[in-house]
Design a protein around this motif. Structure first.
Motif, PDB file in Angstrom:
ATOM      1  N   TYR A  37       0.825  -1.206   0.000  1.00  0.00           N
ATOM      2  CA  TYR A  37       0.000   0.000   0.000  1.00  0.00           C
ATOM      3  C   TYR A  37       0.862   1.261   0.000  1.00  0.00           C
ATOM      4  CZ  TYR A  37      -2.929   3.787   1.640  1.00  0.00           C
ATOM      5  OH  TYR A  37      -3.557   5.009   1.760  1.00  0.00           O
ATOM      6  N   GLN A  38       1.870   1.286   0.855  1.00  0.00           N
ATOM      7  CA  GLN A  38       2.715   2.471   0.936  1.00  0.00           C
ATOM      8  C   GLN A  38       3.475   2.705  -0.368  1.00  0.00           C
ATOM      9  OE1 GLN A  38       2.466   4.646   3.266  1.00  0.00           O
ATOM     10  NE2 GLN A  38       1.107   3.374   4.529  1.00  0.00           N
ATOM     11  N   LYS A  39       3.896   1.629  -1.007  1.00  0.00           N
ATOM     12  CA  LYS A  39       4.614   1.736  -2.284  1.00  0.00           C
ATOM     13  C   LYS A  39       3.678   2.264  -3.375  1.00  0.00           C
ATOM     14  CE  LYS A  39       7.675  -1.063  -5.207  1.00  0.00           C
ATOM     15  NZ  LYS A  39       8.889  -0.278  -4.923  1.00  0.00           N
ATOM     16  N   LEU A  40       2.457   1.737  -3.406  1.00  0.00           N
ATOM     17  CA  LEU A  40       1.463   2.189  -4.379  1.00  0.00           C
ATOM     18  C   LEU A  40       1.132   3.661  -4.168  1.00  0.00           C
ATOM     19  CD1 LEU A  40      -0.601   1.148  -6.615  1.00  0.00           C
ATOM     20  CD2 LEU A  40      -2.236   0.968  -4.737  1.00  0.00           C
ATOM     21  N   ARG A  41       0.933   4.022  -2.926  1.00  0.00           N
ATOM     22  CA  ARG A  41       0.585   5.410  -2.604  1.00  0.00           C
ATOM     23  C   ARG A  41       1.715   6.362  -2.973  1.00  0.00           C
ATOM     24  NH1 ARG A  41      -1.831   7.631   3.175  1.00  0.00           N
ATOM     25  NH2 ARG A  41      -1.845   9.840   2.576  1.00  0.00           N
ATOM     26  N   GLN A  42       2.958   5.970  -2.649  1.00  0.00           N
ATOM     27  CA  GLN A  42       4.099   6.829  -2.941  1.00  0.00           C
ATOM     28  C   GLN A  42       4.218   7.099  -4.440  1.00  0.00           C
ATOM     29  OE1 GLN A  42       7.857   5.203  -1.663  1.00  0.00           O
ATOM     30  NE2 GLN A  42       8.975   7.103  -2.036  1.00  0.00           N
ATOM     31  N   GLN A  43       3.949   6.074  -5.254  1.00  0.00           N
ATOM     32  CA  GLN A  43       4.091   6.228  -6.698  1.00  0.00           C
ATOM     33  C   GLN A  43       2.920   6.993  -7.321  1.00  0.00           C
ATOM     34  OE1 GLN A  43       3.581   2.789  -9.263  1.00  0.00           O
ATOM     35  NE2 GLN A  43       5.239   3.474 -10.618  1.00  0.00           N
ATOM     36  N   LYS A  44       1.705   6.842  -6.753  1.00  0.00           N
ATOM     37  CA  LYS A  44       0.527   7.269  -7.509  1.00  0.00           C
ATOM     38  C   LYS A  44      -0.445   8.200  -6.789  1.00  0.00           C
ATOM     39  CE  LYS A  44       0.857   3.062 -10.245  1.00  0.00           C
ATOM     40  NZ  LYS A  44       0.204   2.026 -11.038  1.00  0.00           N
ATOM     41  N   GLU A  45      -0.137   8.620  -5.585  1.00  0.00           N
ATOM     42  CA  GLU A  45      -1.134   9.442  -4.885  1.00  0.00           C
ATOM     43  C   GLU A  45      -1.307  10.819  -5.520  1.00  0.00           C
ATOM     44  OE1 GLU A  45      -0.269  10.259  -0.823  1.00  0.00           O
ATOM     45  OE2 GLU A  45       1.817  10.816  -1.192  1.00  0.00           O
ATOM     46  N   HIS A  46      -0.378  11.240  -6.382  1.00  0.00           N
ATOM     47  CA  HIS A  46      -0.553  12.532  -7.056  1.00  0.00           C
ATOM     48  C   HIS A  46      -1.466  12.419  -8.271  1.00  0.00           C
ATOM     49  CE1 HIS A  46       2.607  10.614  -9.419  1.00  0.00           C
ATOM     50  NE2 HIS A  46       2.391  11.485 -10.390  1.00  0.00           N
ATOM     51  N   TYR A  47      -1.844  11.193  -8.674  1.00  0.00           N
ATOM     52  CA  TYR A  47      -2.769  11.038  -9.794  1.00  0.00           C
ATOM     53  C   TYR A  47      -4.082  11.753  -9.443  1.00  0.00           C
ATOM     54  CZ  TYR A  47       0.100   7.344 -12.006  1.00  0.00           C
ATOM     55  OH  TYR A  47       1.114   6.646 -12.610  1.00  0.00           O
ATOM     56  N   ALA A  48      -4.729  12.339 -10.437  1.00  0.00           N
ATOM     57  CA  ALA A  48      -5.880  13.208 -10.184  1.00  0.00           C
ATOM     58  C   ALA A  48      -6.970  12.525  -9.363  1.00  0.00           C
ATOM     59  CB  ALA A  48      -6.452  13.702 -11.509  1.00  0.00           C
ATOM     60  N   PHE A  49      -7.318  11.288  -9.716  1.00  0.00           N
ATOM     61  CA  PHE A  49      -8.428  10.615  -9.046  1.00  0.00           C
ATOM     62  C   PHE A  49      -7.957   9.428  -8.204  1.00  0.00           C
ATOM     63  CE2 PHE A  49     -10.502  12.875 -12.514  1.00  0.00           C
ATOM     64  CZ  PHE A  49     -11.546  13.483 -11.843  1.00  0.00           C
ATOM     65  N   TYR A  50      -6.791   9.582  -7.592  1.00  0.00           N
ATOM     66  CA  TYR A  50      -6.338   8.559  -6.652  1.00  0.00           C
ATOM     67  C   TYR A  50      -7.379   8.451  -5.532  1.00  0.00           C
ATOM     68  CZ  TYR A  50      -3.507   6.111  -3.185  1.00  0.00           C
ATOM     69  OH  TYR A  50      -3.042   5.203  -2.263  1.00  0.00           O
ATOM     70  N   HIS A  51      -7.873   7.229  -5.277  1.00  0.00           N
ATOM     71  CA  HIS A  51      -9.035   7.125  -4.394  1.00  0.00           C
ATOM     72  C   HIS A  51      -8.872   6.142  -3.235  1.00  0.00           C
ATOM     73  CE1 HIS A  51      -9.443   3.897  -7.385  1.00  0.00           C
ATOM     74  NE2 HIS A  51     -10.095   3.247  -6.455  1.00  0.00           N
ATOM     75  N   ILE A  52      -7.705   5.506  -3.111  1.00  0.00           N
ATOM     76  CA  ILE A  52      -7.528   4.546  -2.005  1.00  0.00           C
ATOM     77  C   ILE A  52      -7.023   5.338  -0.813  1.00  0.00           C
ATOM     78  CG2 ILE A  52      -6.505   2.358  -1.308  1.00  0.00           C
ATOM     79  CD1 ILE A  52      -5.997   1.784  -4.271  1.00  0.00           C
ATOM     80  N   LYS A  53      -7.944   5.819  -0.017  1.00  0.00           N
ATOM     81  CA  LYS A  53      -7.623   6.874   0.935  1.00  0.00           C
ATOM     82  C   LYS A  53      -6.930   6.393   2.203  1.00  0.00           C
ATOM     83  CE  LYS A  53     -12.228   6.998   3.162  1.00  0.00           C
ATOM     84  NZ  LYS A  53     -12.885   5.965   2.349  1.00  0.00           N
TER      85      LYS A  53
ATOM     86  N   GLU B  33      -4.910   2.863   4.448  1.00  0.00           N
ATOM     87  CA  GLU B  33      -4.396   1.490   4.495  1.00  0.00           C
ATOM     88  C   GLU B  33      -5.514   0.517   4.847  1.00  0.00           C
ATOM     89  OE1 GLU B  33      -1.788  -0.235   7.879  1.00  0.00           O
ATOM     90  OE2 GLU B  33      -0.364   0.505   6.362  1.00  0.00           O
ATOM     91  N   GLU B  34      -6.404   0.930   5.750  1.00  0.00           N
ATOM     92  CA  GLU B  34      -7.508   0.059   6.165  1.00  0.00           C
ATOM     93  C   GLU B  34      -8.432  -0.255   4.989  1.00  0.00           C
ATOM     94  OE1 GLU B  34      -5.578   1.808   9.460  1.00  0.00           O
ATOM     95  OE2 GLU B  34      -6.558   2.821   7.778  1.00  0.00           O
ATOM     96  N   GLU B  35      -8.759   0.763   4.189  1.00  0.00           N
ATOM     97  CA  GLU B  35      -9.613   0.548   3.025  1.00  0.00           C
ATOM     98  C   GLU B  35      -8.933  -0.380   2.020  1.00  0.00           C
ATOM     99  OE1 GLU B  35     -11.162   3.081  -0.826  1.00  0.00           O
ATOM    100  OE2 GLU B  35     -10.993   4.136   1.095  1.00  0.00           O
ATOM    101  N   PHE B  36      -7.651  -0.180   1.810  1.00  0.00           N
ATOM    102  CA  PHE B  36      -6.874  -1.000   0.892  1.00  0.00           C
ATOM    103  C   PHE B  36      -6.890  -2.467   1.327  1.00  0.00           C
ATOM    104  CE2 PHE B  36      -2.639  -2.882   0.012  1.00  0.00           C
ATOM    105  CZ  PHE B  36      -2.631  -2.836  -1.374  1.00  0.00           C
ATOM    106  N   LEU B  37      -6.572  -2.720   2.601  1.00  0.00           N
ATOM    107  CA  LEU B  37      -6.526  -4.091   3.105  1.00  0.00           C
ATOM    108  C   LEU B  37      -7.913  -4.735   3.073  1.00  0.00           C
ATOM    109  CD1 LEU B  37      -4.109  -3.609   6.139  1.00  0.00           C
ATOM    110  CD2 LEU B  37      -3.566  -4.648   3.930  1.00  0.00           C
TER     111      LEU B  37
END
Length: 429
Positions: free
Chosen positions: A256-272, A274-278
């Motif tokens: 999750y942290q790796k995904l967020r680090q790479q892509k949280e700047h994407y316009a519609f990043y929506h996995i807000k 760690e709990e939601e992701f898991l």
């Protein structure tokens, strides 16, 4: 234009259902009354009770039988002039359990055509339209905004007296009117988006009409759906480097942290969170026993490439209709029953290539997934691996209340390559 209304059905604290009526304007040209229902996706197993409140047959099995027909209606990627590559049908298994295992934070929009009453005085109906409106949060400059993703837009192909009685009646425009109204009820500035085949004329026409009616901004963004034949694309030696981390919670948190680090700047990043992701991974893997998270380590043994591999074959059977070009050969080979769909892909391009080819080989051998679907877009760091001669043109549709905020979000999403990056994946069902 004609006046219609829809009933927004909610559950009361005592477990009963009630509704409020909201008026809408629609450009549909269907000549008879329609019953429009908007309710929570979690109420699908209780649709008999929901419809009973509205005076319809209180039989959930009857409703599901109607829904199975409409959900398997072909999605058009060929226009009336024959342009495009195919239409397809998805035959869902175990509806609605399969759908609920993926997403329990959506609204269901139903358009019903009332029929006669049964012996108990309850009205029968045909399901004319069905949509999921997935609800998500997106963020900009520290503020949260509502976002809605349209999915499974279906209009009935029902035939009576050799005529399709609902097609070409602009039912899609009615459904977009409903969804514009849903968004308009919310206080927060909303962004609405979805995906469609480039040549889907009905949705294109509906967008044109409705965005003018509701004075919304909308635009389209191209992306490509690539189909790989796993016997060719896969590599069994690559799979030897793949590690299944589905049951390793600490590694999933690192994912999750790796995904967020790479892509949280994407316009519609929506996995807000760690709990939601898991929770998403857990729900899908509880239903789909062959879906799993795989990683490929770097030279030091640390997590590098990682993705969530979903076996769509456990959710639906996929069938091509009227395929054109190279897709004719794919249809003849009958390889699309089980599809591997890797999402949330992150890591170095070199090891992502190893990861995707490895799991393609594994799912081909173990679960009879003969093809892999990979979506790509301008600026995709994994475009070289994903690219295939078997590809279909898609469009993202984006509708919003605030063009300035949308443009600011798009600007924020640009990487060093200058390409706007909107979505980390097409949201699931």
């Amino acid at each position: 234009m004609q006046k219609r209304n829809y009933k927004r059905v909610e559950k009361n604290p005592d477990g009963t259902f009630s509704y409020q009526v909201l008026d809408i304007d629609s450009y549909d040209i269907f000549e008879e009354p329609l019953e429009i229902v908007v309710t929570d996706i979690n109420f699908l197993p209780q649709m008999g009770d929901v419809l009973d409140v509205l005076g319809y047959v209180p039989d959930t099995k009857y409703f599901f039988h109607q829904c199975k027909d409409i959900i398997s209606v072909p999605e058009k990627h060929i226009n009336n002039k024959g342009q495009g590559k195919f239409a397809f049908q998805a035959y869902f298994h175990n509806f609605p359990d399969s759908v609920l295992s993926i997403n329990n934070n959506a609204l269901v929009v139903l358009v019903l055509h009332p029929q006669g009453t049964n012996a108990n005085g309850k009205r029968e109906y045909n399901v004319v339209g069905y949509i999921h409106v997935n609800r998500m949060d997106v963020y900009h400059e520290g503020q949260r905004y509502d976002a809605y993703y349209y999915n499974m837009l279906r209009v009935s192909e029902r035939v009576e007296n050799n005529k399709k009685i609902y097609r070409r009646k602009k039912i899609f425009t009615l459904m977009f009117s409903i969804m514009h109204s849903i968004v308009g009820v919310e206080e927060n500035i909303a962004f609405t988006y979805g995906a469609m085949g480039k040549e889907n004329q009905a949705i294109n026409e509906a967008l044109e009409l409705n965005t003018k009616l509701y004075e919304k901004h909308y635009e389209k963004w191209a992306f490509s759906n690539n189909t790989h034949i796993n016997k060719v694309f896969g590599n069994k030696d690559a799979f030897k480097k793949c590690i299944n981390i589905t049951n390793d919670k600490e590694k999933l948190k690192a994912f999750y942290q790796k995904l967020r680090q790479q892509k949280e700047h994407y316009a519609f990043y929506h996995i807000k969170s760690e709990e939601e992701f898991l929770s998403t991974l857990e729900k899908i893997c509880a239903y789909s026993k062959s879906s799993a998270v795989y990683m490929v380590p770097d030279a030091n043994g640390n997590m590098d490439a990682v993705c969530f591999a979903i076996n769509w074959g456990e959710y639906f059977a996929f069938q091509l209709e009227n395929p054109q070009g190279l897709f004719k050969a794919l249809a003849k080979l009958k390889l699309t029953d089980n599809i591997l769909y890797p999402i949330m892909i992150t890591g170095s391009p070199e090891n992502v290539d190893t990861l995707l080819r490895g799991i393609a080989s594994h799912y081909n051998k173990t679960y009879k997934c003969k093809v892999t679907n990979l979506n790509s877009y301008a600026g995709d760091p994994y475009q070289k691996t994903k690219k295939s001669i078997l590809n279909d043109d898609y469009l993202f549709l984006i509708i919003c209340n605030d063009v300035e905020k949308l443009n600011a979000m798009k600007e924020r999403s640009k990487g060093t390559d200058g390409n706007v990056k909107l979505f980390i994946d097409i949201p699931l069902l």
